[in-house]
Design an enzyme around this catalytic site. Structure first.
Site, PDB file in Angstrom:
ATOM      1  N   GLN A 151       1.256 -10.841  -3.585  1.00 18.11           N
ATOM      2  CA  GLN A 151       0.049 -10.585  -3.338  1.00 18.11           C
ATOM      3  C   GLN A 151      -0.540  -9.532  -4.740  1.00 18.11           C
ATOM      4  O   GLN A 151       0.385  -9.080  -5.343  1.00 18.11           O
ATOM      5  CB  GLN A 151      -0.298  -9.306  -2.300  1.00 18.11           C
ATOM      6  CG  GLN A 151       0.066  -9.932  -0.917  1.00 18.11           C
ATOM      7  CD  GLN A 151      -0.164  -8.646   0.006  1.00 18.11           C
ATOM      8  OE1 GLN A 151       0.328  -8.650   1.125  1.00 18.11           O
ATOM      9  NE2 GLN A 151      -1.147  -7.706  -0.265  1.00 18.11           N
ATOM     10  N   ARG A 172       6.424 -11.584   5.466  1.00 13.33           N
ATOM     11  CA  ARG A 172       5.985 -11.658   6.786  1.00 13.33           C
ATOM     12  C   ARG A 172       6.539 -12.683   7.721  1.00 13.33           C
ATOM     13  O   ARG A 172       6.950 -13.635   7.339  1.00 13.33           O
ATOM     14  CB  ARG A 172       4.235 -11.964   6.769  1.00 13.33           C
ATOM     15  CG  ARG A 172       3.518 -11.361   5.636  1.00 13.33           C
ATOM     16  CD  ARG A 172       3.110  -9.858   6.162  1.00 13.33           C
ATOM     17  NE  ARG A 172       2.275  -9.282   5.302  1.00 13.33           N
ATOM     18  CZ  ARG A 172       1.254  -9.344   4.975  1.00 13.33           C
ATOM     19  NH1 ARG A 172       0.305 -10.217   5.560  1.00 13.33           N
ATOM     20  NH2 ARG A 172       0.392  -8.496   4.195  1.00 13.33           N
ATOM     21  N   HIS A 232      -8.886  -0.388  -1.028  1.00 15.32           N
ATOM     22  CA  HIS A 232      -7.750  -1.567  -1.436  1.00 15.32           C
ATOM     23  C   HIS A 232      -8.566  -2.690  -1.666  1.00 15.32           C
ATOM     24  O   HIS A 232      -9.690  -3.076  -1.411  1.00 15.32           O
ATOM     25  CB  HIS A 232      -7.325  -1.789  -0.016  1.00 15.32           C
ATOM     26  CG  HIS A 232      -6.552  -0.709   0.697  1.00 15.32           C
ATOM     27  ND1 HIS A 232      -5.074  -0.745   1.071  1.00 15.32           N
ATOM     28  CD2 HIS A 232      -7.058   0.450   1.364  1.00 15.32           C
ATOM     29  CE1 HIS A 232      -4.982   0.575   1.489  1.00 15.32           C
ATOM     30  NE2 HIS A 232      -5.884   1.094   1.631  1.00 15.32           N
ATOM     31  N   HIS A 251      -5.089  -0.781  -6.029  1.00 17.78           N
ATOM     32  CA  HIS A 251      -5.385   0.192  -5.357  1.00 17.78           C
ATOM     33  C   HIS A 251      -6.302   1.346  -6.129  1.00 17.78           C
ATOM     34  O   HIS A 251      -5.674   1.581  -7.184  1.00 17.78           O
ATOM     35  CB  HIS A 251      -4.550   0.961  -4.328  1.00 17.78           C
ATOM     36  CG  HIS A 251      -4.053   0.199  -3.253  1.00 17.78           C
ATOM     37  ND1 HIS A 251      -2.940  -0.617  -3.665  1.00 17.78           N
ATOM     38  CD2 HIS A 251      -4.322   0.213  -1.934  1.00 17.78           C
ATOM     39  CE1 HIS A 251      -2.468  -1.293  -2.364  1.00 17.78           C
ATOM     40  NE2 HIS A 251      -3.376  -0.928  -1.621  1.00 17.78           N
ATOM     41  N   CYS A 266       0.701  -1.364   0.008  1.00 16.70           N
ATOM     42  CA  CYS A 266       0.048  -0.059  -0.047  1.00 16.70           C
ATOM     43  C   CYS A 266       0.815   1.265   0.032  1.00 16.70           C
ATOM     44  O   CYS A 266       0.652   2.065  -0.623  1.00 16.70           O
ATOM     45  CB  CYS A 266      -0.943  -0.117   1.317  1.00 16.70           C
ATOM     46  SG  CYS A 266      -1.845  -1.773   1.331  1.00 16.70           S
ATOM     47  N   LYS A 284     -15.680  -2.868   4.567  1.00 15.20           N
ATOM     48  CA  LYS A 284     -15.021  -3.777   3.728  1.00 15.20           C
ATOM     49  C   LYS A 284     -15.860  -4.769   3.262  1.00 15.20           C
ATOM     50  O   LYS A 284     -17.078  -5.112   3.862  1.00 15.20           O
ATOM     51  CB  LYS A 284     -13.995  -4.486   4.126  1.00 15.20           C
ATOM     52  CG  LYS A 284     -14.076  -5.144   5.644  1.00 15.20           C
ATOM     53  CD  LYS A 284     -12.986  -5.779   5.940  1.00 15.20           C
ATOM     54  CE  LYS A 284     -13.185  -6.730   7.268  1.00 15.20           C
ATOM     55  NZ  LYS A 284     -11.829  -7.244   7.910  1.00 15.20           N
ATOM     56  N   ASP A 333      -2.161  -7.118  -5.564  1.00 16.19           N
ATOM     57  CA  ASP A 333      -2.711  -6.040  -4.844  1.00 16.19           C
ATOM     58  C   ASP A 333      -3.171  -4.974  -5.874  1.00 16.19           C
ATOM     59  O   ASP A 333      -2.377  -4.759  -6.755  1.00 16.19           O
ATOM     60  CB  ASP A 333      -1.708  -5.410  -4.114  1.00 16.19           C
ATOM     61  CG  ASP A 333      -1.739  -5.550  -2.628  1.00 16.19           C
ATOM     62  OD1 ASP A 333      -2.984  -5.575  -2.212  1.00 16.19           O
ATOM     63  OD2 ASP A 333      -0.777  -5.185  -1.737  1.00 16.19           O
TER      64      ASP A 333
END
Length: 692
Positions: A424, A406, A566, A428, A377, A508, A426
């Site tokens: 990921q 992680r 997101h 946005h 992000c 969400k 991802d």
């Protein structure tokens, strides 16, 4: 009803094969497991949902197989055609009729499981008087209890189960008692149970409730339970495994012995569940990943770090290529961003405050501290901030297949499902308030398109609303939540409301996909924020835009803050690949299969022709290989084990006529055809994502 279809044998090189067809299940709160639709019949596994036989009769028949008498069954359709299936298969098919309740759908089942946990604890302490008990809750498919006791073995589990059966047979009553906190402390000290004392200290409500099994055993508990142990069907209870577990999940505290068990209302339900477990074991992506040479996790490199082997890497390439194509078509700009950044970036984002335990230690580079990224992000925000934006620029959509890292304890690692480094998908979206609904709807459409490509059409959808502690004013929360709700309504998807379950930075949508076994996997998420830490949801964020002070210039030349959405569809490529492996049991459809065709010579005399054929297939975009050096039956068996969709057999006749004899794993024997015909049919099936 099930239907067995005869697959015609067109080549003497292949044995007869069969296909099982089961009508689709209706939705039900007591959910049958659809894995039975993919049970193997003889050699060929093929799924069909066509109706066909109007009448099916099943009867026993003894057959001789190499001098050994085996039991089988014959189904006769309305035309009189006989079709043979193994008796074991028919027994497994009958399990389909058993609908398995859940804790949510059956309070009786929940009570049985909770009581079974207590019965197990009582049995353990009868066999091992020095064992100390801790907690024993019900869980999704049963129960567990943690004990401070010497390591237990499978032999010990059998002893414990026998003692449980005796307790159940005695039909002892379950009695609830309320006592004062002082009385509870007195009783716990009298039996020297230190963990119970710690549990008592964590209970805030008074009075303290205790449940007794007869007059012989008790534990702190709020219930609920069945009235007596006799209400448990001992033939519907099984102890499954024992594992180590730290007290309170803290590695600095004592290691306990956790016994897992399963309990059901009836013996038939237990049998159905055990069949489900066996099928899940057969589909375990860790075993299939090794058997099919798809991926590995190497001890020399460290746990939780995935090595994609050539075959697995091909599937990953297909997933990535499809993902990128769809995103570009839907107006996203692709990004590639660094794997590390200065530690200050993660202070601004808040990760060092709220997510530090999941982040690796910082590294020093030229007197500055750097951090491996746990999320993507902040990088996407920095790309947004590179220039001043006008309200006319929105919406702005960016997407990245970004690898993140992680920190996970070694005990929590699990194949591809729980790793330390993963990629990921991802994305946005930066947009204006009035654009939220349309953008969310666009994400839902894109999600459906991607998941359908890979065979996932059933979802569980949840809309999570504002929690007690949240950033952002009531007005923007209401707008964002309403936009999510209206987008779901427009889409026509059923969903549940999780009141107060949103993130502190925004509401969400969570989407779980259902696999071939009926299991649900968290993959897709949509969140809208003005920011967010959890990568696997659709979220609206009001937090990160504020932390990074991102703005745009509105129509009045004033600076305003955009909304940040997101979203992740696949979650992570590693986890999604694991789900795909288990969904298909490693038997990928033709378009997704790492090796689509294997060319098999009868003898090495035909090897030159086979190599020419293979090169021509590769030149037409078909993933093909030659295998030789073994007798043909073994080459065929190996191709079956490796789940290769198409086999092309070449003997002297095929060389002479410049043809191939073809077999499809999903269509049986297809006879002889020219190379050009084989290429044409293969390309058509691949492009249309159908079977050959």
């Amino acid at each position: 009803m099930f239907v067995l279809h005869r697959m015609a044998a067109s080549h003497s090189l292949f044995s007869s094969t069969f296909r099982l067809s089961i009508p689709p299940h209706r939705n039900s709160p007591m959910k049958p497991y659809p894995f039975l639709a993919s049970l193997p019949l003889k050699r060929l596994i093929s799924i069909s949902r066509r109706s066909g036989v109007s009448e099916t009769r099943v009867y026993a028949q003894n057959k001789k197989n190499k001098g050994i008498s085996t039991s089988s069954a014959v189904a006769t359709d309305s035309t009189g055609t006989e079709i043979v299936a193994d008796e074991k298969i028919l027994e497994e098919i009958s399990v389909q009729k058993v609908l398995l309740p859940t804790n949510a759908s059956s309070e009786k089942l929940l009570r049985i499981r909770h009581t079974s946990a207590h019965v197990m604890a009582m049995a353990v302490q009868k066999i091992f008087p020095d064992a100390k008990v801790t907690i024993g809750p019900w869980i999704e498919n049963g129960f567990y209890y943690d004990f401070d006791v010497e390591p237990l073995t499978d032999k010990d589990l059998k002893r414990i189960k026998k003692e449980m059966d005796r307790i159940i047979s005695r039909n002892l009553p379950l009695m609830r008692e309320e006592v004062s906190r002082g009385e509870a402390q007195k009783r716990i000290m009298a039996i020297n149970e230190p963990y119970k004392m710690e549990i008592l200290e964590s209970i805030k409500e008074d009075p303290i409730t205790i449940y007794h099994i007869g007059n012989e055993w008790w534990d702190l508990c709020a219930g609920p339970h069945v009235d007596s142990t006799g209400n448990i069907n001992r033939k519907a209870v099984e102890l499954e495994s024992v594992a180590g577990a730290y007290w309170r999940g803290d590695e600095k505290k004592p290691m306990l012995q956790r016994i897992y068990g399963t309990a059901w209302e009836t013996e038939e339900q237990l049998k159905a569940y055990l069949h489900f477990k066996e099928e899940a074991k057969r589909r375990d992506h860790r075993r299939l990943g090794q058997d099919l040479d798809l991926f590995s996790i190497q001890d020399e490199a460290g746990g939780g770090l995935v090595f994609w082997h050539p075959k697995g890497a091909i599937v990953r390439h297909i997933i990535e290529d499809s993902w990128k194509t769809i995103h570009i078509h839907n107006g996203y700009d692709l990004l590639y961003t660094p794997h590390v950044a200065r530690a200050d970036l993660w202070k601004i984002s808040g990760h060092l405050d709220f997510y530090k335990e999941n982040m690796y230690d910082q590294m020093k580079i030229e007197d500055e501290l750097y951090q491996l990224r746990p999320m993507n992000c902040p990088y996407h925000i920095l790309v947004y901030k590179r220039k001043l934006h006008s309200y006319r620029d929105f919406p702005i959509r960016v997407a990245e297949l970004g690898t993140v890292y992680r920190y996970e304890l070694s005990g929590s690692l699990h194949g591809l499902f729980r790793v330390r480094g993963f990629t990921q998908d991802d994305a946005h979206i930066f947009c204006l308030d009035h654009q939220i609904k349309d953008e969310i709807r666009g994400v839902l459409d894109l999600t459906e398109k991607i998941l359908l490509q890979f065979g996932f059409s059933k979802y569980e959808v949840n809309l999570s609303t504002r929690p007690e502690k949240a950033v952002g004013g009531d007005d923007i929360w209401e707008k964002a939540t309403t936009a999510l709700r209206e987008a779901l309504d427009d889409k026509g998807w059923g969903y549940q409301i999780d009141e107060g379950g949103g993130a502190f930075y925004g509401p969400k949508i969570d989407l779980k996909i259902e696999d071939a076994l009926g299991r649900k996997w968290q993959c897709s998420t949509v969140q809208a924020k003005k920011e967010k830490f959890d990568p696997i949801r659709l979220k609206v964020d009001f937090n990160l835009p504020q932390r990074f002070d991102i703005t745009y210039v509105d129509s009045n030349s004033e600076k305003k803050r955009p909304i940040m959405i997101h979203r992740a569809v696949l979650g992570s490529l590693e986890r999604f690949f694991g789900v795909l492996i288990e969904h298909y049991a490693g038997d990928f459809p033709l378009w997704l299969s790492p090796i689509q065709a294997r060319v098999l010579p009868v003898t090495d005399t035909q090897l030159e022709y086979c190599n020419d054929v293979t090169n021509k297939l590769k030149g037409n975009g078909i993933r093909a290989e030659v295998c030789h050096g073994e007798r043909l039956p073994k080459l065929i068996r190996n191709a079956e084990k490796q789940k290769v969709p198409l086999m092309a057999v070449v003997g002297p006749k095929e060389v002479e006529t410049q043809t191939l004899t073809v077999r499809s794993r999903f269509g049986g024997e297809l006879g002889t055809m020219t190379i050009d015909d084989f290429i044409s049919k293969s390309k058509s099936a691949i492009e249309n994502r159908t079977s050959f």
